[in-house]
Write a protein that holds these residues in place. Structure first.
Motif, mmCIF file in Angstrom:
data_model
loop_
_atom_site.group_PDB
_atom_site.id
_atom_site.type_symbol
_atom_site.label_atom_id
_atom_site.label_comp_id
_atom_site.label_asym_id
_atom_site.label_seq_id
_atom_site.Cartn_x
_atom_site.Cartn_y
_atom_site.Cartn_z
ATOM 1 N N GLU A 170 0.847 -1.185 0.000
ATOM 2 C CA GLU A 170 0.000 0.000 0.000
ATOM 3 C C GLU A 170 0.883 1.236 0.000
ATOM 4 O OE1 GLU A 170 -3.422 0.107 2.738
ATOM 5 O OE2 GLU A 170 -2.644 2.046 3.385
ATOM 6 N N VAL A 171 0.527 2.205 -0.837
ATOM 7 C CA VAL A 171 1.263 3.459 -0.899
ATOM 8 C C VAL A 171 0.508 4.546 -0.144
ATOM 9 C CG1 VAL A 171 2.112 5.278 -2.434
ATOM 10 C CG2 VAL A 171 2.335 2.863 -3.101
ATOM 11 N N ALA A 172 -0.741 4.765 -0.539
ATOM 12 C CA ALA A 172 -1.553 5.801 0.081
ATOM 13 C C ALA A 172 -3.014 5.508 -0.198
ATOM 14 C CB ALA A 172 -1.188 7.183 -0.465
ATOM 15 N N THR A 173 -3.879 5.846 0.764
ATOM 16 C CA THR A 173 -5.304 5.655 0.571
ATOM 17 C C THR A 173 -6.068 6.893 1.007
ATOM 18 O OG1 THR A 173 -5.573 4.644 2.746
ATOM 19 C CG2 THR A 173 -5.180 3.155 0.881
ATOM 20 N N LEU A 174 -7.247 7.023 0.431
ATOM 21 C CA LEU A 174 -8.132 8.154 0.712
ATOM 22 C C LEU A 174 -9.527 7.586 0.863
ATOM 23 C CD1 LEU A 174 -8.584 11.266 0.782
ATOM 24 C CD2 LEU A 174 -8.830 11.172 -1.695
ATOM 25 N N ASP A 175 -10.105 7.720 2.071
ATOM 26 C CA ASP A 175 -11.403 7.094 2.247
ATOM 27 C C ASP A 175 -12.526 8.053 1.894
ATOM 28 O OD1 ASP A 175 -11.399 7.191 5.915
ATOM 29 O OD2 ASP A 175 -11.937 8.732 4.455
ATOM 30 N N ALA A 176 -13.750 7.605 2.062
ATOM 31 C CA ALA A 176 -14.906 8.371 1.610
ATOM 32 C C ALA A 176 -15.193 9.595 2.474
ATOM 33 C CB ALA A 176 -16.133 7.475 1.542
ATOM 34 N N VAL A 177 -14.539 9.688 3.644
ATOM 35 C CA VAL A 177 -14.681 10.904 4.459
ATOM 36 C C VAL A 177 -13.379 11.694 4.443
ATOM 37 C CG1 VAL A 177 -16.553 10.061 5.892
ATOM 38 C CG2 VAL A 177 -14.189 9.569 6.560
ATOM 39 N N HIS A 178 -12.586 11.434 3.402
ATOM 40 C CA HIS A 178 -11.402 12.230 3.071
ATOM 41 C C HIS A 178 -10.243 12.073 4.037
ATOM 42 C CE1 HIS A 178 -13.975 13.938 0.047
ATOM 43 N NE2 HIS A 178 -14.807 14.367 0.962
ATOM 44 N N ARG A 179 -10.206 10.972 4.733
ATOM 45 C CA ARG A 179 -9.050 10.692 5.569
ATOM 46 C C ARG A 179 -7.991 10.023 4.706
ATOM 47 N NH1 ARG A 179 -12.305 7.711 10.333
ATOM 48 N NH2 ARG A 179 -12.807 6.475 8.474
ATOM 49 N N THR A 180 -6.773 10.433 4.894
ATOM 50 C CA THR A 180 -5.670 9.864 4.128
ATOM 51 C C THR A 180 -4.783 9.011 5.021
ATOM 52 O OG1 THR A 180 -4.301 11.825 4.526
ATOM 53 C CG2 THR A 180 -5.620 11.796 2.499
ATOM 54 N N ARG A 181 -4.133 8.073 4.397
ATOM 55 C CA ARG A 181 -3.185 7.226 5.102
ATOM 56 C C ARG A 181 -2.020 6.964 4.157
ATOM 57 N NH1 ARG A 181 -5.496 1.673 7.068
ATOM 58 N NH2 ARG A 181 -5.090 1.036 4.920
ATOM 59 N N TYR A 182 -0.817 7.031 4.682
ATOM 60 C CA TYR A 182 0.381 6.809 3.879
ATOM 61 C C TYR A 182 1.261 5.748 4.512
ATOM 62 C CZ TYR A 182 -0.842 11.280 1.716
ATOM 63 O OH TYR A 182 -1.492 12.298 1.059
ATOM 64 N N ALA A 183 1.924 5.000 3.662
ATOM 65 C CA ALA A 183 2.963 4.114 4.157
ATOM 66 C C ALA A 183 4.092 4.976 4.714
ATOM 67 C CB ALA A 183 3.477 3.227 3.036
ATOM 68 N N ASP A 184 4.762 4.470 5.723
ATOM 69 C CA ASP A 184 5.783 5.269 6.411
ATOM 70 C C ASP A 184 6.836 5.826 5.455
ATOM 71 O OD1 ASP A 184 5.841 3.290 9.481
ATOM 72 O OD2 ASP A 184 4.551 4.937 8.816
ATOM 73 N N SER A 185 7.258 5.029 4.509
ATOM 74 C CA SER A 185 8.338 5.463 3.616
ATOM 75 C C SER A 185 7.890 6.532 2.623
ATOM 76 C CB SER A 185 8.924 4.266 2.875
ATOM 77 O OG SER A 185 7.946 3.668 2.053
ATOM 78 N N MET A 186 6.583 6.757 2.519
ATOM 79 C CA MET A 186 6.048 7.747 1.598
ATOM 80 C C MET A 186 5.636 9.044 2.290
ATOM 81 S SD MET A 186 5.647 4.584 0.572
ATOM 82 C CE MET A 186 5.422 3.423 -0.750
ATOM 83 N N LYS A 187 5.530 9.010 3.593
ATOM 84 C CA LYS A 187 5.090 10.203 4.321
ATOM 85 C C LYS A 187 6.037 11.367 4.076
ATOM 86 C CE LYS A 187 2.703 7.783 8.066
ATOM 87 N NZ LYS A 187 2.704 7.436 9.503
ATOM 88 N N GLY A 188 5.442 12.510 3.770
ATOM 89 C CA GLY A 188 6.236 13.701 3.503
ATOM 90 C C GLY A 188 6.734 13.809 2.078
ATOM 91 N N ARG A 189 6.600 12.736 1.302
ATOM 92 C CA ARG A 189 7.058 12.769 -0.089
ATOM 93 C C ARG A 189 5.904 12.612 -1.075
ATOM 94 N NH1 ARG A 189 10.386 9.019 -2.198
ATOM 95 N NH2 ARG A 189 9.567 7.319 -0.908
#
Length: 117
Positions: free
Chosen positions: A46-65
């Motif tokens: 998983e790289v990044a996800t965006l749910d239906a209430v607009h919450r985002t989640r990033y894999a640790d190595s992708m955060k900030g980039r």
């Protein structure tokens, strides 16, 4: 549901790319959207996800980039790219059940990102 990615390519380390994912056949607000990637010989991650209430989640190595966003198209902005970011990148969708995302079952064909040192 059909997902079509675009925007991949070759870039030098430190560069940037923006991936796009166009969707047809459903309403964006009822679905969770995500970006995943798979490098040769490795499992899909998983790289990044965006749910239906607009919450985002990033894999640790992708955060900030990396930044995931959407309007009528789903995007993944990738900055400070590293050779280890080289992979096939996939757009995916999962049904939003009002509480969370179900399994990601809709997938695009992928777009290749290659980062050279």
């Amino acid at each position: 549901v059909q997902l079509v990615e675009s925007g991949g390519g070759s870039v030098q380390a430190g560069g940037s790319l923006r991936l796009s994912c166009s969707a047809s056949g459903y309403i964006y607000n009822d679905y969770c959207m995500g970006w995943f990637r798979q490098a040769p010989g490795k499992e899909r991650e998983e790289v990044a996800t965006l749910d239906a209430v607009h919450r985002t989640r990033y894999a640790d190595s992708m955060k900030g980039r990396f930044v995931i966003s959407k309007d009528s198209t789903l995007f993944l902005e990738m900055h400070s790219l590293k050779p280890e970011d080289t992979a096939m990148y996939y757009c995916a969708a999962a049904v939003w059940d009002g509480y969370g995302c179900s399994e990601y079952v809709y997938w695009g064909q992928g777009t290749q990102v290659t980062v050279s040192a």
